[in-house]
Design an enzyme around this catalytic site. Structure first.
Site, PDB file in Angstrom:
ATOM      1  N   SER A   1      27.995   1.236  17.144  1.00  0.00           N
ATOM      2  CA  SER A   1      26.900   2.243  17.561  1.00  0.00           C
ATOM      3  C   SER A   1      26.425   2.953  16.242  1.00  0.00           C
ATOM      4  O   SER A   1      26.633   4.027  16.313  1.00  0.00           O
ATOM      5  CB  SER A   1      27.593   3.214  18.764  1.00  0.00           C
ATOM      6  OG  SER A   1      28.902   3.724  18.074  1.00  0.00           O
TER       7      SER A   1
ATOM      8  N   LYS B   1     -11.449  -0.243 -15.442  1.00  0.00           N
ATOM      9  CA  LYS B   1     -11.782  -0.336 -14.199  1.00  0.00           C
ATOM     10  C   LYS B   1     -13.338  -0.068 -13.919  1.00  0.00           C
ATOM     11  O   LYS B   1     -13.897  -0.927 -13.586  1.00  0.00           O
ATOM     12  CB  LYS B   1     -10.972   0.615 -13.358  1.00  0.00           C
ATOM     13  CG  LYS B   1      -9.744   0.440 -13.167  1.00  0.00           C
ATOM     14  CD  LYS B   1      -9.055   1.209 -11.977  1.00  0.00           C
ATOM     15  CE  LYS B   1      -8.938   2.413 -12.124  1.00  0.00           C
ATOM     16  NZ  LYS B   1     -10.046   3.654 -12.720  1.00  0.00           N
TER      17      LYS B   1
END
Length: 619
Positions: free
Chosen positions: A528, A20
């Site tokens: 429900s 990186k």
């Protein structure tokens, strides 16, 4: 020229030693962004160490990083491409520095995920991908670095590219491009590589030019969390910072979760030379309202037509930082906006570990990510994170401080606002001329709501209709409210959206409560799926007039029965948000009765239910 470029915040992530820092140093060199004299200094440092030029030294700020070859803290640098100005954050890849990686990615518009061609995808790569998803980063480029380690092999790159794309798809991401590179030498960074003539895709800089800045906060719906309330003379001033959107004097606003609508009378800004008519995201202001509204710290202002949802149960993706694991039921507190409420994990749906995804986990370990269900100690106003980040992310705290954080995923979560809002104000209860005990004596039983809940195919309607017949034959006043019969009339205006399903249950609950109040045994047969809806039904009827009956059967059993063919359609994608397949079902935790239709035959279940109702309705 730089002032005219659109700015994009870019985070670069990857496993330790995947290059990186070298990549970022090379990017600075290729975009002419190195400070004057920096190149010469890099050459001198590298020569002293007996190495080729180390681009990483352009970035690493700490001697410890140079000695260990890892990045410990996030580092921010700036560079320009032809179309964009980038604020680039190099986030640490080592697993011990996940906190800093989160910090670096939290405010980024896009990401660059780095993979070492020699080592391939590492366990930490999956965690980094999940963190990017968790933090809302959706623009992504994958750079397969160090192609020289695999002799610039097109076949090996194709394999790595396929694995990377599969991993990203697993966690819900998609790469804009997967690029082969050798960052140290600049291959496919700014210029196309001669050593990879087989690659016809974009260079890294060309891909970065395709990234877009995030939408400005002003373009989003208005959100104003109240930090404090002050009285100045006759004025009640609600102070806070506008997190998104904008507001003007005269705007109609909704105050949540107290559910009051009123107009903005004035906008108070400290030191303003003239009355302020407008305010926008990022400003700290005070608002006064036409009406006196009780809105203390933690209340959330919005415009009426773009309101947050209200709920005390959410789904979320969280990360956990302490060494001690997080377990289901553990007491925590959630900080969201300016409010802080009790919270606990009720279910760990999926735990994300470096090795992959795990279902059915009982705990979340340090640095783990997980999809969970959270129950809150009170109803809050909240937004879906991907829609409104500022009011959709939260921190988890205990007595030691911040222990984790997360983002709300409200897909399929019902909005409880309609359950909690009473539109009428000039209402007065009228006493019935027939007392309830007299009505019960005439009927020979008292009224009761029998609330049958369970998955589709569990047997709710079949049991409900059979129970109605048996009760009626014994002289009971009874009636079944079933999903199909109420949707043909009472609720014919409702769709099957999450909000309309919530309203469907609310209306049924209120009607069932009236039936029970009139002395009838009202039997309801509805999936429900959410506890909040069932709790509202209990509250509407009253604790002593309500019985929650869990008609229990596993998903596999219900799908095998599939009496209406709905599971088949749901599996084909023809029915969206179908409970058990693409939508959640929250099992009752303390049902008044459990009727297991998978373990027992129909007659046994009916007899169990009948005997229970007879006992509960005795006068």
């Amino acid at each position: 020229m730089a002032e005219e470029l659109k700015t994009v915040r870019l985070v670069i992530v990857g496993e330790v030693d995947h290059g990186k820092s070298t990549l970022v140093g090379r990017l600075l060199y290729d975009t002419n962004s190195l400070a004057e004299g920096k190149l010469e200094a890099l050459e001198a440092i590298s020569k002293k160490r007996g190495r080729a030029i180390e681009w990483a030294f352009a970035l690493d700020a700490f001697q410890a990083e140079r000695d260990q070859g890892i990045t410990i803290d996030t580092t921010t640098v700036w560079f320009n491409t032809k179309r964009r100005q980038f604020v680039l954050v190099d986030a640490p890849g080592h697993h011990e520095f996940v906190r800093n990686m989160i910090t670096g990615a939290a405010e980024s518009d896009a990401a660059l995920l780095l993979i070492d061609a020699g080592e391939g995808i590492k366990p930490q790569t999956r965690r980094h991908a999940m963190l990017l998803y968790l933090l809302g980063v959706r623009q992504l480029v994958v750079l397969v670095n160090k192609l020289d380690l695999i002799d610039f092999s097109e076949r090996e790159f194709a394999r790595l590219s396929g694995e990377a794309q599969a991993l990203l798809a697993e966690v819900g991401l998609k790469a804009n491009a997967v690029i082969p590179a050798a960052a140290r030498d600049g291959d496919n960074i700014a210029n196309r590589s001669e050593r990879m003539a087989w690659y016809a895709g974009p260079t890294l800089l060309e891909s970065l030019d395709g990234f877009d800045p995030a939408p400005t906060s002003e373009a989003l719906p208005f959100r104003f969390p109240v930090q404090d309330t002050y009285r100045v003379g006759e004025k009640r001033i609600y102070a806070g910072r506008i997190e998104s959107g904008k507001v003007a004097v005269g705007d109609m606003v909704l105050v949540s979760p107290v559910n009051r609508q009123t107009r903005v009378r004035s906008i108070e800004v400290f030191g303003a030379a003239a009355p302020v008519q407008h305010a926008h995201a990022g400003q700290s202001v005070g608002l006064t309202l036409d009406d006196q509204v009780f809105a203390d710290r933690g209340a959330l202002f919005s415009h009426v037509e773009q309101a947050p949802i209200e709920t005390n149960e959410i789904k979320a993706r969280i990360f956990w930082l302490p060494k001690s694991p997080l377990v289901v039921g553990q007491a925590l507190r959630m900080r969201i906006g300016t409010s802080e409420v009790p919270a606990q994990i009720t279910e760990i749906v999926t735990r994300i570990r470096p090795a992959g995804l795990e279902s059915g986990a009982k705990s979340i370990e340090q640095n783990d990510l997980a999809d969970v269900r959270l129950r809150l100690g009170e109803v809050i106003a909240i937004d879906n994170y991907l829609d409104l980040p500022a009011t959709g992310r939260f921190a988890l705290v205990d007595i030691s401080g911040v222990v984790g954080g997360g983002v709300a995923d409200l897909h399929g979560v019902p909005d409880q606002r309609r359950l909690r809002t009473q539109a009428g104000t000039n209402l007065t209860a009228v006493a019935h001329s027939v007392p309830k005990d007299v009505r019960n004596l005439r009927n020979g039983h008292r009224g009761l709501v029998i609330w049958l809940t369970g998955l589709s195919g569990a047997g709710k309607s079949t049991l409900g209709m059979a129970l109605e017949r048996r009760l009626f034959e014994r002289g009971y006043q009874t009636y079944v409210l079933d999903g199909d019969n109420v949707r043909r009339g009472l609720n014919s205006d409702l769709t099957f959206s999450a909000d309309d399903r919530t309203e469907n249950i609310r209306r049924v609950a209120e009607v069932a409560a009236l039936f029970a109040d009139g002395g009838t045994i009202a039997i309801t047969a509805f999936i429900s799926p959410f506890r909040a809806g069932r709790e509202h039904a209990r509250k509407a009827a009253g604790e002593t007039n309500f019985a929650e009956i869990y008609v229990k059967a596993s998903l596999a059993a219900c799908e095998a029965r599939d009496p209406k063919g709905l599971y088949v359609k749901a599996r084909k994608g023809e029915i969206r948000d179908f409970t058990g397949i693409s939508a959640d079902y929250e099992e009752p935790e303390n049902a008044d009765l459990v009727v297991d239709t998978e373990a027992h035959d129909f007659e046994q279940c009916l007899e169990q239910l009948f005997e229970y109702v007879v006992r509960q309705t005795k006068v």
